[in-house]
Write an enzyme that holds these catalytic residues in place. Structure first.
Site, PDB file in Angstrom:
ATOM      1  N   ASN A   9      21.414  -9.175  34.485  1.00 11.62           N
ATOM      2  CA  ASN A   9      21.894 -10.558  34.487  1.00 11.62           C
ATOM      3  C   ASN A   9      21.546 -11.153  33.126  1.00 11.62           C
ATOM      4  O   ASN A   9      20.389 -11.479  32.865  1.00 11.62           O
ATOM      5  CB  ASN A   9      21.190 -11.328  35.621  1.00 11.62           C
ATOM      6  CG  ASN A   9      21.493 -12.814  35.589  1.00 11.62           C
ATOM      7  OD1 ASN A   9      22.413 -13.251  34.884  1.00 11.62           O
ATOM      8  ND2 ASN A   9      20.734 -13.599  36.342  1.00 11.62           N
ATOM      9  N   TRP A  10      22.562 -11.242  32.273  1.00 11.31           N
ATOM     10  CA  TRP A  10      22.304 -11.690  30.898  1.00 11.31           C
ATOM     11  C   TRP A  10      22.108 -13.206  30.831  1.00 11.31           C
ATOM     12  O   TRP A  10      21.801 -13.745  29.776  1.00 11.31           O
ATOM     13  CB  TRP A  10      23.447 -11.266  29.980  1.00 11.31           C
ATOM     14  CG  TRP A  10      23.616  -9.773  29.842  1.00 11.31           C
ATOM     15  CD1 TRP A  10      22.879  -8.791  30.471  1.00 11.31           C
ATOM     16  CD2 TRP A  10      24.565  -9.075  29.012  1.00 11.31           C
ATOM     17  NE1 TRP A  10      23.319  -7.553  30.088  1.00 11.31           N
ATOM     18  CE2 TRP A  10      24.367  -7.686  29.197  1.00 11.31           C
ATOM     19  CE3 TRP A  10      25.569  -9.494  28.147  1.00 11.31           C
ATOM     20  CZ2 TRP A  10      25.128  -6.717  28.533  1.00 11.31           C
ATOM     21  CZ3 TRP A  10      26.335  -8.527  27.497  1.00 11.31           C
ATOM     22  CH2 TRP A  10      26.108  -7.147  27.682  1.00 11.31           C
ATOM     23  N   LYS A  11      22.326 -13.896  31.911  1.00 11.23           N
ATOM     24  CA  LYS A  11      22.197 -15.364  31.983  1.00 11.23           C
ATOM     25  C   LYS A  11      22.971 -16.013  30.816  1.00 11.23           C
ATOM     26  O   LYS A  11      23.999 -15.505  30.410  1.00 11.23           O
ATOM     27  CB  LYS A  11      20.728 -15.771  31.990  1.00 11.23           C
ATOM     28  CG  LYS A  11      19.911 -15.028  33.047  1.00 11.23           C
ATOM     29  CD  LYS A  11      18.596 -15.671  33.305  1.00 11.23           C
ATOM     30  CE  LYS A  11      17.757 -14.777  34.204  1.00 11.23           C
ATOM     31  NZ  LYS A  11      16.558 -15.418  34.680  1.00 11.23           N
ATOM     32  N   HIS A  95      22.063 -17.325  42.767  1.00 11.89           N
ATOM     33  CA  HIS A  95      20.853 -17.040  41.973  1.00 11.89           C
ATOM     34  C   HIS A  95      19.950 -18.264  42.046  1.00 11.89           C
ATOM     35  O   HIS A  95      20.431 -19.401  42.133  1.00 11.89           O
ATOM     36  CB  HIS A  95      21.263 -16.741  40.523  1.00 11.89           C
ATOM     37  CG  HIS A  95      20.114 -16.261  39.686  1.00 11.89           C
ATOM     38  ND1 HIS A  95      19.196 -17.118  39.146  1.00 11.89           N
ATOM     39  CD2 HIS A  95      19.724 -15.010  39.336  1.00 11.89           C
ATOM     40  CE1 HIS A  95      18.292 -16.408  38.481  1.00 11.89           C
ATOM     41  NE2 HIS A  95      18.587 -15.124  38.583  1.00 11.89           N
ATOM     42  N   GLU A  97      18.415 -19.865  39.906  1.00 11.38           N
ATOM     43  CA  GLU A  97      18.675 -20.901  38.897  1.00 11.38           C
ATOM     44  C   GLU A  97      19.852 -21.766  39.322  1.00 11.38           C
ATOM     45  O   GLU A  97      19.879 -22.968  39.053  1.00 11.38           O
ATOM     46  CB  GLU A  97      18.903 -20.239  37.524  1.00 11.38           C
ATOM     47  CG  GLU A  97      17.577 -19.749  36.951  1.00 11.38           C
ATOM     48  CD  GLU A  97      17.648 -18.495  36.106  1.00 11.38           C
ATOM     49  OE1 GLU A  97      18.738 -18.135  35.632  1.00 11.38           O
ATOM     50  OE2 GLU A  97      16.590 -17.860  35.927  1.00 11.38           O
ATOM     51  N   GLU A 167      14.722 -12.154  45.234  1.00  8.98           N
ATOM     52  CA  GLU A 167      14.128 -12.574  43.971  1.00  8.98           C
ATOM     53  C   GLU A 167      13.156 -13.714  44.239  1.00  8.98           C
ATOM     54  O   GLU A 167      13.579 -14.882  44.352  1.00  8.98           O
ATOM     55  CB  GLU A 167      15.209 -13.065  43.014  1.00  8.98           C
ATOM     56  CG  GLU A 167      16.241 -12.024  42.662  1.00  8.98           C
ATOM     57  CD  GLU A 167      16.847 -12.289  41.293  1.00  8.98           C
ATOM     58  OE1 GLU A 167      16.695 -11.444  40.431  1.00  8.98           O
ATOM     59  OE2 GLU A 167      17.429 -13.363  41.099  1.00  8.98           O
ATOM     60  N   GLY A 173      11.485 -14.541  35.398  1.00  5.43           N
ATOM     61  CA  GLY A 173      11.274 -14.965  34.009  1.00  5.43           C
ATOM     62  C   GLY A 173       9.853 -15.391  33.718  1.00  5.43           C
ATOM     63  O   GLY A 173       9.582 -15.987  32.677  1.00  5.43           O
ATOM     64  N   SER A 213      10.975 -10.232  36.975  1.00  7.09           N
ATOM     65  CA  SER A 213      10.119  -9.599  35.964  1.00  7.09           C
ATOM     66  C   SER A 213      10.042  -8.087  36.092  1.00  7.09           C
ATOM     67  O   SER A 213       8.985  -7.492  35.885  1.00  7.09           O
ATOM     68  CB  SER A 213       8.718 -10.235  35.982  1.00  7.09           C
ATOM     69  OG  SER A 213       8.810 -11.616  35.670  1.00  7.09           O
ATOM     70  N   GLY A 234      16.664  -9.739  34.554  1.00  6.17           N
ATOM     71  CA  GLY A 234      17.028 -10.776  33.590  1.00  6.17           C
ATOM     72  C   GLY A 234      16.600 -10.345  32.194  1.00  6.17           C
ATOM     73  O   GLY A 234      17.284  -9.595  31.509  1.00  6.17           O
ATOM     74  N   GLY A 235      15.407 -10.784  31.791  1.00  9.50           N
ATOM     75  CA  GLY A 235      14.910 -10.570  30.422  1.00  9.50           C
ATOM     76  C   GLY A 235      15.070  -9.147  29.917  1.00  9.50           C
ATOM     77  O   GLY A 235      15.582  -8.925  28.809  1.00  9.50           O
TER      78      GLY A 235
HETATM   79  C1  PEP Z   1      16.972 -12.691  37.117  1.00  7.70           C
HETATM   80  O1  PEP Z   1      17.569 -13.247  36.225  1.00  7.70           O
HETATM   81  O2  PEP Z   1      17.562 -12.534  38.194  1.00  7.70           O
HETATM   82  C2  PEP Z   1      15.621 -12.195  36.891  1.00  7.70           C
HETATM   83  C3  PEP Z   1      15.038 -11.538  37.848  1.00  7.70           C
HETATM   84  O3  PEP Z   1      15.050 -12.455  35.667  1.00  7.70           O
HETATM   85  P1  PEP Z   1      13.742 -11.716  35.035  1.00  7.70           P
HETATM   86  O4  PEP Z   1      13.969 -10.236  35.170  1.00  7.70           O
HETATM   87  O5  PEP Z   1      13.718 -12.161  33.615  1.00  7.70           O
HETATM   88  O6  PEP Z   1      12.549 -12.160  35.815  1.00  7.70           O
END
Ligand code: PEP
Length: 256
Positions: A9-11, A95, A97, A167, A173, A213, A234-235
Protein backbone atom coordinates in the site's frame (compact mmCIF):
# COMPACT_ATOMS: atom_id res chain seq x y z
CA UNK A 1 -2.77 -24.13 1.40
CA UNK A 2 -3.70 -20.53 0.70
CA UNK A 3 -1.13 -18.73 -1.49
CA UNK A 4 0.16 -15.78 0.55
CA UNK A 5 -0.76 -12.36 -0.78
CA UNK A 6 1.96 -9.77 -0.28
CA UNK A 7 0.34 -6.39 -0.85
CA UNK A 8 2.07 -3.02 -0.95
CA UNK A 9 0.00 0.00 0.00
CA UNK A 10 1.97 2.95 -1.31
CA UNK A 11 -0.50 5.40 0.30
CA UNK A 12 -0.03 9.04 -0.81
CA UNK A 13 3.65 8.50 -1.65
CA UNK A 14 5.76 8.49 -4.85
CA UNK A 15 5.59 10.75 -7.87
CA UNK A 16 5.28 9.78 -11.51
CA UNK A 17 8.93 8.85 -11.92
CA UNK A 18 9.47 7.18 -8.53
CA UNK A 19 6.23 5.17 -8.91
CA UNK A 20 7.40 3.84 -12.28
CA UNK A 21 10.90 3.14 -10.86
CA UNK A 22 9.52 1.30 -7.83
CA UNK A 23 7.21 -0.79 -9.99
CA UNK A 24 10.07 -1.59 -12.40
CA UNK A 25 12.36 -2.61 -9.52
CA UNK A 26 9.68 -4.99 -8.18
CA UNK A 27 8.84 -6.39 -11.61
CA UNK A 28 12.49 -7.02 -12.38
CA UNK A 29 12.80 -9.51 -9.49
CA UNK A 30 9.19 -10.70 -9.21
CA UNK A 31 10.12 -13.97 -10.92
CA UNK A 32 12.25 -14.89 -7.88
CA UNK A 33 9.10 -15.16 -5.75
CA UNK A 34 7.18 -18.18 -6.96
CA UNK A 35 4.99 -19.12 -3.98
CA UNK A 36 3.39 -15.79 -3.15
CA UNK A 37 1.18 -13.39 -5.07
CA UNK A 38 2.59 -9.88 -5.30
CA UNK A 39 0.27 -6.89 -5.37
CA UNK A 40 1.05 -3.18 -5.60
CA UNK A 41 -1.47 -0.46 -4.77
CA UNK A 42 -0.12 2.89 -6.00
CA UNK A 43 -1.94 6.22 -5.71
CA UNK A 44 -4.91 6.35 -8.10
CA UNK A 45 -3.26 8.91 -10.35
CA UNK A 46 -0.34 6.57 -11.07
CA UNK A 47 -2.35 3.36 -11.57
CA UNK A 48 -2.10 3.37 -15.38
CA UNK A 49 1.58 4.22 -15.30
CA UNK A 50 2.31 1.40 -12.85
CA UNK A 51 0.14 -0.94 -14.92
CA UNK A 52 2.32 -0.14 -17.93
CA UNK A 53 5.51 -0.74 -15.91
CA UNK A 54 4.15 -4.12 -14.79
CA UNK A 55 3.32 -5.22 -18.34
CA UNK A 56 2.76 -8.97 -18.29
CA UNK A 57 4.86 -9.65 -15.17
CA UNK A 58 3.32 -11.62 -12.32
CA UNK A 59 2.50 -8.60 -10.19
CA UNK A 60 -1.12 -7.66 -9.55
CA UNK A 61 -2.44 -4.12 -9.52
CA UNK A 62 -4.77 -2.71 -6.90
CA UNK A 63 -6.32 0.60 -5.90
CA UNK A 64 -6.34 2.12 -2.41
CA UNK A 65 -9.99 3.15 -2.45
CA UNK A 66 -13.06 3.62 -4.68
CA UNK A 67 -16.58 5.00 -4.47
CA UNK A 68 -19.62 2.72 -4.45
CA UNK A 69 -21.67 4.54 -7.09
CA UNK A 70 -21.19 3.46 -10.70
CA UNK A 71 -20.77 6.95 -12.13
CA UNK A 72 -22.17 10.46 -12.25
CA UNK A 73 -21.87 13.66 -10.21
CA UNK A 74 -19.37 12.56 -7.52
CA UNK A 75 -16.53 15.05 -7.85
CA UNK A 76 -13.13 13.63 -7.09
CA UNK A 77 -14.24 10.01 -6.76
CA UNK A 78 -13.23 6.88 -8.69
CA UNK A 79 -15.74 4.21 -9.68
CA UNK A 80 -15.26 0.47 -9.79
CA UNK A 81 -15.75 0.43 -13.57
CA UNK A 82 -12.87 2.91 -13.91
CA UNK A 83 -10.67 0.60 -11.85
CA UNK A 84 -11.73 -2.37 -13.96
CA UNK A 85 -11.10 -0.38 -17.10
CA UNK A 86 -7.45 0.28 -16.21
CA UNK A 87 -6.81 -3.33 -15.18
CA UNK A 88 -6.94 -3.22 -11.37
CA UNK A 89 -7.69 -6.57 -9.78
CA UNK A 90 -7.95 -5.58 -6.11
CA UNK A 91 -9.11 -2.58 -4.11
CA UNK A 92 -8.24 -1.80 -0.49
CA UNK A 93 -11.40 -0.81 1.40
CA UNK A 94 -11.84 0.61 4.89
CA UNK A 95 -8.16 1.17 5.59
CA UNK A 96 -7.83 2.66 9.07
CA UNK A 97 -6.63 5.94 7.59
CA UNK A 98 -9.87 6.16 5.62
CA UNK A 99 -11.94 5.14 8.62
CA UNK A 100 -10.23 7.47 11.12
CA UNK A 101 -9.11 10.44 9.00
CA UNK A 102 -11.83 10.49 6.31
CA UNK A 103 -14.57 9.22 8.62
CA UNK A 104 -15.60 6.14 6.64
CA UNK A 105 -18.10 3.91 8.41
CA UNK A 106 -18.69 0.17 8.22
CA UNK A 107 -21.76 1.01 6.13
CA UNK A 108 -19.62 2.90 3.60
CA UNK A 109 -17.17 -0.01 3.47
CA UNK A 110 -20.07 -2.43 2.98
CA UNK A 111 -21.47 -0.45 0.02
CA UNK A 112 -18.03 -0.36 -1.59
CA UNK A 113 -17.49 -4.08 -0.93
CA UNK A 114 -20.73 -4.95 -2.73
CA UNK A 115 -19.94 -2.62 -5.64
CA UNK A 116 -16.46 -4.16 -6.01
CA UNK A 117 -17.75 -7.74 -5.84
CA UNK A 118 -20.52 -7.10 -8.34
CA UNK A 119 -17.95 -5.76 -10.79
CA UNK A 120 -15.50 -8.62 -10.27
CA UNK A 121 -12.89 -6.61 -8.34
CA UNK A 122 -11.46 -8.29 -5.22
CA UNK A 123 -11.91 -6.14 -2.10
CA UNK A 124 -9.30 -6.15 0.66
CA UNK A 125 -11.47 -5.24 3.63
CA UNK A 126 -9.47 -3.78 6.53
CA UNK A 127 -10.40 -4.11 10.19
CA UNK A 128 -8.48 -3.24 13.34
CA UNK A 129 -8.72 -1.85 16.82
CA UNK A 130 -7.36 1.37 18.33
CA UNK A 131 -4.82 1.14 21.14
CA UNK A 132 -7.35 2.26 23.76
CA UNK A 133 -9.79 -0.40 22.57
CA UNK A 134 -7.11 -3.09 22.90
CA UNK A 135 -6.15 -1.82 26.36
CA UNK A 136 -9.83 -1.88 27.39
CA UNK A 137 -10.08 -5.54 26.31
CA UNK A 138 -12.44 -4.66 23.43
CA UNK A 139 -10.40 -6.01 20.51
CA UNK A 140 -12.60 -9.00 19.68
CA UNK A 141 -15.83 -7.02 20.04
CA UNK A 142 -14.56 -4.12 17.88
CA UNK A 143 -13.33 -6.42 15.12
CA UNK A 144 -16.46 -8.55 15.17
CA UNK A 145 -18.54 -5.36 14.80
CA UNK A 146 -16.41 -4.14 11.87
CA UNK A 147 -16.66 -7.54 10.18
CA UNK A 148 -20.44 -7.71 10.60
CA UNK A 149 -20.93 -4.17 9.29
CA UNK A 150 -18.40 -4.25 6.48
CA UNK A 151 -19.37 -7.70 5.20
CA UNK A 152 -23.14 -7.49 5.72
CA UNK A 153 -25.01 -9.51 3.06
CA UNK A 154 -21.85 -10.83 1.42
CA UNK A 155 -22.84 -14.28 0.23
CA UNK A 156 -21.04 -17.61 0.54
CA UNK A 157 -20.29 -17.47 -3.20
CA UNK A 158 -18.78 -14.00 -2.86
CA UNK A 159 -16.69 -14.35 0.29
CA UNK A 160 -13.88 -16.37 -1.34
CA UNK A 161 -13.13 -13.32 -3.50
CA UNK A 162 -12.81 -11.12 -0.42
CA UNK A 163 -9.47 -10.64 1.34
CA UNK A 164 -9.58 -9.54 4.98
CA UNK A 165 -6.74 -7.45 6.41
CA UNK A 166 -6.28 -7.26 10.16
CA UNK A 167 -4.42 -4.06 10.88
CA UNK A 168 -4.23 -2.99 14.51
CA UNK A 169 -4.35 0.80 14.24
CA UNK A 170 -1.63 1.21 16.88
CA UNK A 171 0.78 -0.80 14.70
CA UNK A 172 0.30 1.10 11.42
CA UNK A 173 3.27 3.27 10.54
CA UNK A 174 4.42 3.29 14.17
CA UNK A 175 7.13 0.62 14.12
CA UNK A 176 5.14 -1.17 16.86
CA UNK A 177 4.32 -4.55 15.41
CA UNK A 178 1.80 -6.92 16.98
CA UNK A 179 3.51 -10.01 18.34
CA UNK A 180 2.89 -13.12 16.24
CA UNK A 181 0.74 -14.42 19.13
CA UNK A 182 -1.36 -11.23 19.30
CA UNK A 183 -1.87 -11.27 15.54
CA UNK A 184 -2.65 -15.00 15.38
CA UNK A 185 -5.21 -14.68 18.18
CA UNK A 186 -7.18 -12.14 16.13
CA UNK A 187 -6.70 -14.02 12.86
CA UNK A 188 -7.95 -17.24 14.43
CA UNK A 189 -11.04 -15.40 15.65
CA UNK A 190 -11.57 -13.92 12.17
CA UNK A 191 -11.43 -17.44 10.72
CA UNK A 192 -13.90 -18.57 13.40
CA UNK A 193 -16.28 -15.75 12.46
CA UNK A 194 -16.10 -16.79 8.81
CA UNK A 195 -16.82 -20.38 9.85
CA UNK A 196 -19.82 -19.25 11.90
CA UNK A 197 -21.17 -17.11 9.06
CA UNK A 198 -20.50 -19.54 6.21
CA UNK A 199 -18.83 -22.88 6.99
CA UNK A 200 -15.34 -24.22 7.71
CA UNK A 201 -14.63 -25.17 4.11
CA UNK A 202 -15.48 -21.69 2.84
CA UNK A 203 -13.68 -19.98 5.75
CA UNK A 204 -10.58 -21.93 4.80
CA UNK A 205 -10.46 -20.33 1.33
CA UNK A 206 -10.43 -16.72 2.58
CA UNK A 207 -7.05 -15.02 2.83
CA UNK A 208 -6.54 -12.98 6.00
CA UNK A 209 -3.59 -10.58 5.83
CA UNK A 210 -1.78 -8.96 8.72
CA UNK A 211 -0.78 -5.29 8.42
CA UNK A 212 1.08 -3.01 10.80
CA UNK A 213 4.85 -2.34 10.62
CA UNK A 214 5.65 -5.54 8.72
CA UNK A 215 9.36 -5.47 7.85
CA UNK A 216 11.79 -8.04 6.44
CA UNK A 217 13.03 -8.91 9.95
CA UNK A 218 9.61 -9.71 11.45
CA UNK A 219 7.87 -11.09 8.34
CA UNK A 220 8.78 -14.74 8.66
CA UNK A 221 7.43 -15.26 12.18
CA UNK A 222 4.24 -13.34 11.39
CA UNK A 223 3.66 -15.11 8.09
CA UNK A 224 4.44 -18.44 9.72
CA UNK A 225 1.29 -18.25 11.87
CA UNK A 226 -1.40 -20.71 10.77
CA UNK A 227 -4.09 -18.10 10.06
CA UNK A 228 -1.89 -15.35 8.58
CA UNK A 229 -2.07 -15.59 4.80
CA UNK A 230 -0.03 -12.62 3.74
CA UNK A 231 0.74 -9.02 4.58
CA UNK A 232 -0.55 -5.56 3.83
CA UNK A 233 2.55 -3.41 3.91
CA UNK A 234 2.85 0.38 4.03
CA UNK A 235 6.31 1.83 4.70
CA UNK A 236 8.35 -1.22 3.72
CA UNK A 237 6.52 -1.52 0.39
CA UNK A 238 8.17 1.69 -0.79
CA UNK A 239 11.54 -0.06 -0.97
CA UNK A 240 11.61 -2.83 -3.57
CA UNK A 241 14.27 -4.80 -1.65
CA UNK A 242 12.22 -4.78 1.57
CA UNK A 243 8.98 -5.60 -0.20
CA UNK A 244 10.59 -8.52 -2.03
CA UNK A 245 12.30 -9.74 1.15
CA UNK A 246 8.88 -9.87 2.84
CA UNK A 247 7.48 -11.73 -0.16
CA UNK A 248 10.38 -14.19 0.01
CA UNK A 249 9.57 -14.77 3.70
CA UNK A 250 5.96 -15.52 2.72
CA UNK A 251 7.10 -17.93 0.02
CA UNK A 252 9.54 -19.63 2.44
CA UNK A 253 6.66 -20.40 4.79
CA UNK A 254 4.80 -22.14 1.96
CA UNK A 255 7.88 -24.14 1.02
CA UNK A 256 8.64 -25.21 4.64
C1 PEP B 1 -0.67 0.01 5.94
O1 PEP B 1 -0.53 1.00 5.26
O2 PEP B 1 -1.68 -0.68 5.76
C2 PEP B 1 0.37 -0.36 6.90
C3 PEP B 1 0.23 -1.47 7.55
O3 PEP B 1 1.43 0.50 7.04
P1 PEP B 1 2.86 0.15 7.74
O4 PEP B 1 3.35 -1.13 7.13
O5 PEP B 1 3.73 1.31 7.38
O6 PEP B 1 2.63 0.02 9.21
Amino acid sequence: MRTPLIAGNWKMNTDSSSAAELAAAIVCRAGEVTDAELLVCPPTIYLTQVRDSIGDAAVSLGAQNMYHESGGAYTGETSVSMLNDIGAKYVILGHSERRHIMGESDEDVNKKTHAALQAGLRPIVCVGELLEQREAGQTTEVIRGQMEGSLADVTAEQISSVVIAYEPVWAIGTGKVATPEQAEEVHADLRKQLTERYNAEIADTVRILYGGSVKPDNAETLLGQPNIDGALIGGASLKADDFLAIAAAGAAVVQA
